[in-house]
Design a protein around this motif. Structure first.
Motif, short mmCIF file in Angstrom:
data_model
loop_
_atom_site.label_atom_id
_atom_site.label_comp_id
_atom_site.label_asym_id
_atom_site.label_seq_id
_atom_site.Cartn_x
_atom_site.Cartn_y
_atom_site.Cartn_z
N UNK A 1 -21.40 -24.72 0.63
CA UNK A 1 -22.44 -24.35 1.58
C UNK A 1 -21.96 -24.52 3.01
N UNK A 2 -21.27 -25.60 3.35
CA UNK A 2 -20.78 -25.81 4.71
C UNK A 2 -19.42 -26.48 4.67
N UNK A 3 -18.54 -26.05 5.54
CA UNK A 3 -17.22 -26.64 5.67
C UNK A 3 -17.11 -27.15 7.10
N UNK A 4 -16.73 -28.41 7.27
CA UNK A 4 -16.54 -29.00 8.58
C UNK A 4 -15.06 -28.97 8.91
N UNK A 5 -14.70 -28.23 9.95
CA UNK A 5 -13.32 -28.17 10.42
C UNK A 5 -13.15 -29.24 11.49
N UNK A 6 -12.07 -30.03 11.40
CA UNK A 6 -11.87 -31.19 12.26
C UNK A 6 -10.57 -31.04 13.04
N UNK A 7 -10.60 -31.42 14.32
CA UNK A 7 -9.41 -31.39 15.15
C UNK A 7 -9.42 -32.50 16.18
N UNK A 8 -8.24 -32.74 16.79
CA UNK A 8 -8.12 -33.79 17.80
C UNK A 8 -7.12 -33.42 18.89
N UNK A 9 -6.97 -32.17 19.18
CA UNK A 9 -5.98 -31.72 20.15
C UNK A 9 -6.62 -31.31 21.48
N UNK A 10 -7.45 -32.21 22.01
CA UNK A 10 -8.20 -31.92 23.22
C UNK A 10 -8.36 -33.19 24.04
N UNK A 11 -8.29 -33.02 25.36
CA UNK A 11 -8.55 -34.14 26.26
C UNK A 11 -9.62 -33.71 27.26
N UNK A 12 -10.55 -34.62 27.53
CA UNK A 12 -11.58 -34.43 28.54
C UNK A 12 -11.32 -35.40 29.68
N UNK A 13 -11.64 -34.97 30.89
CA UNK A 13 -11.52 -35.84 32.05
C UNK A 13 -12.88 -36.47 32.33
N UNK A 14 -12.89 -37.81 32.43
CA UNK A 14 -14.17 -38.48 32.69
C UNK A 14 -14.44 -38.54 34.19
#
Length: 170
Positions: free
Chosen positions: A127-140
């Motif tokens: 029914x649902x597939x969760x795609x996961x990633x960690x190749x991102x940076x945010x500036x606080x």
């Protein structure tokens, strides 16, 4: 892979058209431009043929599995569901994920590296597939860069994105 070959074929075709358009304006270099144009045209035809043949191989695999040659009918084949979910997530989720940034963001994946490197199945029936990633940076707000983890929930049978989540990585 098919998308990459299709883009490469289009780029090579456009380069050959540019070379052909430059022919009348460069009288001394016509042979080099014509050779470059023919080379790019050959490259575009080769890439298009490879993309088409890989689609034919995929259709043959679906037909061999008894799915009437239709890649849209995944049945219970998990790799088919994951492939459809990965394509949808790769096309639509990055723009949504970027909107979560308060200030600036930076993708830290390579040019040919996928943005999603994992998945989680919410329901084994597909029914649902969760795609996961960690190749991102945010500036606080203080200017520091924080590594982020993001998730994109996709319904593979309808190509609908259900939910997107972004959290700071520990």
């Amino acid at each position: 892979m098919t998308l990459f070959l299709g883009i490469a074929a289009l780029a090579a075709l456009m380069a050959s058209v540019v070379f052909l358009l430059l022919l009348p304006f460069t009288p001394g270099r016509r042979s080099r431009l014509l050779g470059g144009s023919i080379g790019f045209l050959f490259t575009s035809i080769t890439c298009a043929t490879l993309a088409y043949s890989s689609d034919l191989v995929k259709l043959a695999e679906y037909a061999r599995e008894g799915k009437n040659g239709s890649p849209d009918d995944c049945g219970t084949a998990m790799d088919c569901w994951l492939d459809k979910s990965w394509r949808t997530a790769t096309l639509y989720c990055p723009a949504i994920i970027e909107r979560f940034a308060m200030r600036d963001f930076e993708w830290i994946d390579g040019l040919l590296e996928p943005k999603f490197n994992g998945f989680r199945l919410e329901n084994p029936q597909g029914s649902a597939v969760t795609m996961i990633g960690d190749k991102l940076r945010f500036q606080n707000s203080s200017g520091e860069w924080l590594r982020m983890t993001y998730e994109c929930d996709v319904l593979p049978d309808t190509d609908i994105i259900v939910d997107v989540r972004v959290d700071a990585r520990d």
